[in-house]
Each structure stands twice: as structure tokens, then as C-alpha cells.
Design an enzyme around this catalytic site. Structure first.
Site, mmCIF file in Angstrom:
data_model
loop_
_atom_site.group_PDB
_atom_site.id
_atom_site.type_symbol
_atom_site.label_atom_id
_atom_site.label_comp_id
_atom_site.label_asym_id
_atom_site.label_seq_id
_atom_site.Cartn_x
_atom_site.Cartn_y
_atom_site.Cartn_z
ATOM 1 N N LYS A 37 -2.241 3.192 1.042
ATOM 2 C CA LYS A 37 -1.530 1.985 0.597
ATOM 3 C C LYS A 37 -2.290 0.723 0.993
ATOM 4 O O LYS A 37 -2.481 -0.193 0.181
ATOM 5 C CB LYS A 37 -0.130 1.969 1.189
ATOM 6 C CG LYS A 37 0.654 0.679 0.939
ATOM 7 C CD LYS A 37 0.995 0.488 -0.529
ATOM 8 C CE LYS A 37 1.668 -0.865 -0.751
ATOM 9 N NZ LYS A 37 2.889 -1.056 0.022
ATOM 10 N N ARG A 91 6.498 -11.423 10.645
ATOM 11 C CA ARG A 91 5.782 -10.923 11.826
ATOM 12 C C ARG A 91 4.294 -10.739 11.530
ATOM 13 O O ARG A 91 3.448 -10.995 12.390
ATOM 14 C CB ARG A 91 6.393 -9.598 12.286
ATOM 15 C CG ARG A 91 5.831 -9.114 13.625
ATOM 16 C CD ARG A 91 6.773 -8.145 14.310
ATOM 17 N NE ARG A 91 6.232 -7.727 15.598
ATOM 18 C CZ ARG A 91 5.665 -6.543 15.823
ATOM 19 N NH1 ARG A 91 5.569 -5.662 14.837
ATOM 20 N NH2 ARG A 91 5.201 -6.243 17.014
ATOM 21 N N ASP A 117 4.658 2.009 -3.458
ATOM 22 C CA ASP A 117 5.528 2.205 -2.299
ATOM 23 C C ASP A 117 6.884 2.671 -2.799
ATOM 24 O O ASP A 117 7.042 2.995 -3.980
ATOM 25 C CB ASP A 117 5.634 0.920 -1.458
ATOM 26 C CG ASP A 117 6.168 -0.254 -2.267
ATOM 27 O OD1 ASP A 117 6.733 -0.023 -3.363
ATOM 28 O OD2 ASP A 117 6.032 -1.399 -1.818
#
Length: 422
Positions: free
Chosen positions: A277, A183, A296
Site C-alpha cells: 500500500k 498525527r 484499501d
């Protein structure tokens, strides 16, 4: 924007050049599809063998000598060629294709502009691939320092960090928040189609230059991106572009390459939609901060299981303090290129999670003819988990992570080494 007239490029009839690059130094399959960059397209290039009586041209022969000569050949590679996997993407202002048809060299060709200087294009490609860094030496250093790394190194060769354009990297990773790689790639392609400059069509895919900051802060951008399916990210893209255009110097992001990590990181998180991040990913992949380790939940689990089990007593959630602790640990363990080592461990960890349904990948057929080493699981180095700072939307992204983790490891067997002069 005026609809461009498509200019289809035939990969099999291009002028190809090459430079030395062992497979141990670069895996095209992994590095161009693992979520560092989102605009590379893989396609199969059929190369009809030349009749044995056809002489090899001077240009063709020089393209396979052992020096860095950038001479090229038209059409077929050699009499043994059949099909190769070519990766097409935009590097700097050039639309190029890259492929590997032997263990020792990378072949490349330029689509646009037509009159590009061969030496200049090759220099830009080498810089983008960060090939001045001796990855083989780093793998040895990391293997000597860490038994866990040594166990996975041979199965995941040639994984390095690309040196990308800061503007493209920033806006691509704003799109990555709470998202998955396919995506993100679709969003970045839409962004380029809406606001970039058309270059050419290769294998049925249109390629564009990445939009300028000025184009992304124009009137109506946010609304148009929302209509295109960008959701809340539309606001962040338009707002960050506006800050860069109105409050920063034109080369602001590039100048951060010369700043210390803490200063560059602090500047980035001031931009709308950029949390810790995303800022770390931009620092590592575009700003030459090689020791940055984007942390993460996957990296946290690896650290907890294999390196710092005491982390479990500190917190059950990934806090900024834990992120700093984990980053400092890996920097001490791996040294100045800790972020590169982390990407290898990340790829190995995702492969362990394989075993579900095969993902329907448009690259699978093309990649099947690649001459790279066995591929790591194709998954984003940046999108397996986003912190709450980046997400700012409903849901925690766990469904996205499960989908990324469900893909099986590659079953392709290693190919025997092949010489460019066969």
C-alpha cells in the site's frame, strides 16, 4: 542542531504573483489537506482595501492579465480584497504560499530564498501541482465511462494528484502506517524540525526543508525518533535511509520515475517498513505512475458495492490477489489516470460517512474564507486503511478509520463566481 533565529514572515506584505488556473482544475483546500502531502499550513491573510484613489501599479495590473506572466504586486490584491486563505508549504527548495481569491487564477508568493528567480519558482509550483494535466478533460472522460463518477464529479471538482519529491513522499508514508492524518502531519513536522534546515516562520509555524537521506541515517536517529513518539516507525525510517545512503545511488528514488510500475514497486517494497500500500502511494504521488490505484478497505467496499459484487465470494479479507483485481478493474474503466479518478471517488466516499462530531481542525477558520469550490471531506488518501504488511504492530487500525470517517461533510455553500478584475 543549532536553534535558528525565527524569521517571521508577514503574508499580507509579500509580493504576490499569479497564473491562470480555473477552480475546476485545482481545489487547494482538498489537494493540500487530503493526505497526499503533510506539510501545508492554512492561515487567514487579512488584506486591507486600498483607498479608491490609490492607483493600481503596473506590476499589480500585469499580475492579473490573461497570460502566464509572473509579475507581482506588493501587499493588497485589489480594492475588494478582505481576507483569503493562504496555504504555506515547501515545494522543491522554495518556501511558498498559495491562495485562490477568484475562480480563474492561483496567486502565489515565495518566502525563501529571498533572491529566488520568479520564473523558476512558478515553474516548480506548476510542476508540483501537475497542472500540465488537463483535469477537466479527464473528468469528462471518467464521467462518460462511469455513471457513479458522473454522480459525484460536480460536488468534488479540482481533485488531482500532486507530483511530489520522492524522498519526502517515501518517508512521509512510512509514517502513515496505522496512523491518521493529524498525527502523520505532526510526525513529519517533527522529522523536519529535528533533521531539516530551517527556512522561516509563517503564521507562527516554523518551516524546514525536508531532511536529506544522509541526515536520516546518522547515528542515533532511531533512538531520537522513538523519544519523539514515532514508535516502531523510527526503526523503519532509519533503516530505509541507511539502505538508500549505503546501497543505492543518490538519485535512486527519482530514477524510478523512468521505470515500469512493477519494477518501481518491487524496488520500494524491498525497503524496511514499505509494504504494497505504501509503495503504491509513493508510485502514484511521486513517481508518475498515474494509473496506480492504492487499494484499501474503503476502495474495496466501493468496488464490492458499486462495481464488482462478485468479489464477496472470493474472500472476506483484502488479499493481494483482490487488490490486483480491483486495481486492474479501475485501470480498465478509467484508463491511464485511474489513480487520479480513484482519489475523487475516495473523497466522495469519505464524505458519505459524515455525520458525527465535528473534527477540531486548525484549518477550519482559514478555509472558511477560501475561494475554492466546496471542499470534499478532508481525510487522508493514504491513511484510511493500511495493510498488515505496513502495520507490523498491534491493532488493525479500525479505530483510526472510524475517527476519520466520523467527520461531517462541509456545510459551506458555493460562492458565486468572481472575476480577478473586480
Amino acid at each position: 542542531m543549532t536553534t535558528p533565529v525565527p524569521e517571521e514572515q508577514d503574508l499580507s506584505r509579500l509580493t504576490w504573483h499569479s497564473f491562470p488556473c480555473p477552480a475546476s482544475e485545482l481545489s487547494l483546500d482538498v489537494n493540500l489537506a487530503c493526505g497526499q502531502s503533510f506539510r501545508w499550513h492554512a492561515s487567514t491573510v487579512a488584506m486591507e482595501p486600498r483607498p479608491s484613489s490609490t492607483p493600481v501599479s503596473k506590476h499589480f495590473a500585469s499580475a492579473h492579465d490573461d497570460d502566464d506572466d509572473a509579475s507581482g504586486s506588493h501587499g493588497d490584491f485589489d480594492s475588494g480584497a478582505s481576507a483569503v486563505c493562504a496555504w504555506t508549504g515547501v515545494v522543491g527548495c522554495f518556501l511558498v504560499s498559495l491562495c485562490r481569491r477568484c475562480e480563474e487564477r492561483i496567486q502565489w508568493s515565495v518566502h525563501r530564498p529571498h533572491d529566488a528567480d520568479v520564473a523558476e519558482v512558478q515553474s516548480v509550483i506548476l510542476d508540483y501541482l501537475a497542472l500540465s494535466v488537463n483535469l477537466t478533460a479527464l473528468y469528462k472522460q471518467w464521467s462518460d465511462a462511469d455513471e457513479n463518477f458522473r454522480k459525484v464529479a460536480s460536488s468534488f471538482p479540482g481533485i488531482r494528484i500532486l507530483r511530489q519529491d520522492p524522498v519526502e513522499t517515501l518517508f512521509s508514508f512510512i509514517c502513515s502506517s496505522n496512523n491518521h492524518i493529524s498525527r502523520i502531519s505532526g510526525m513529519v513536522q517533527k522529522l523536519c524540525a529535528l533533521y531539516g534546515t530551517y527556512l522561516a516562520t509563517v503564521d507562527g509555524r516554523d518551516f524546514y526543508r525536508f531532511p536529506t537521506v544522509d541526515a536520516l541515517c546518522a547515528k542515533g536517529v532511531e533512538a531520537k525518533l522513538r523519544d519523539a513518539g514515532f514508535g516502531y516507525r523510527a526503526q523503519y525510517i532509519a533503516a530505509s535511509a541507511r539502505v538508500l545512503a549505503e546501497e543505492r545511488k543518490p538519485e535512486f528514488l527519482s530514477t524510478l520515475r523512468n521505470e515500469a510500475y512493477t519494477d518501481a514497486h518491487s524496488e520500494l517494497i524491498r525497503l524496511p517498513g514499505v509494504g504494497p500500500k505504501v509503495a503504491d502511494c509513493v508510485c502514484l504521488m511521486a513517481l508518475d505512475k498515474h494509473d496506480v490505484v492504492p487499494v484499501d478497505t474503503h476502495v474495496y467496499q466501493v468496488a464490492l458495492r458499486d462495481y464488482i459484487p462478485s468479489l464477496a465470494a472470493r474472500s472476506k479479507t483484502l488479499t493481494p490477489s483482490l487488490m490486483a483485481t480491483i486495481g486492474d478493474f479501475f485501470r480498465k474503466l478509467y484508463g491511464p489516470y485511474a489513480g487520479w479518478a480513484h482519489s475523487v471517488l475516495f473523497s466522495a466516499e469519505l464524505r458519505k460517512f459524515g455525520g458525527g462530531k465535528k473534527q477540531a481542525s486548525p484549518r477550519r477558520k482559514a478555509a472558511a474564507v477560501s475561494h475554492d469550490q466546496p471542499r470534499a471531506q478532508t481525510a487522508s488518501l493514504a491513511t484510511s486503511s493500511s495493510s498488515s504488511t505496513e502495520r507490523k504492530s498491534a491493532g488493525d487500525g479500525r479505530g483510526v478509520r472510524r475517527k476519520a470517517a466520523a467527520a461531517p461533510p462541509s456545510t459551506r455553500q458555493p460562492r458565486a463566481k468572481r472575476s480577478c478584475r473586480q
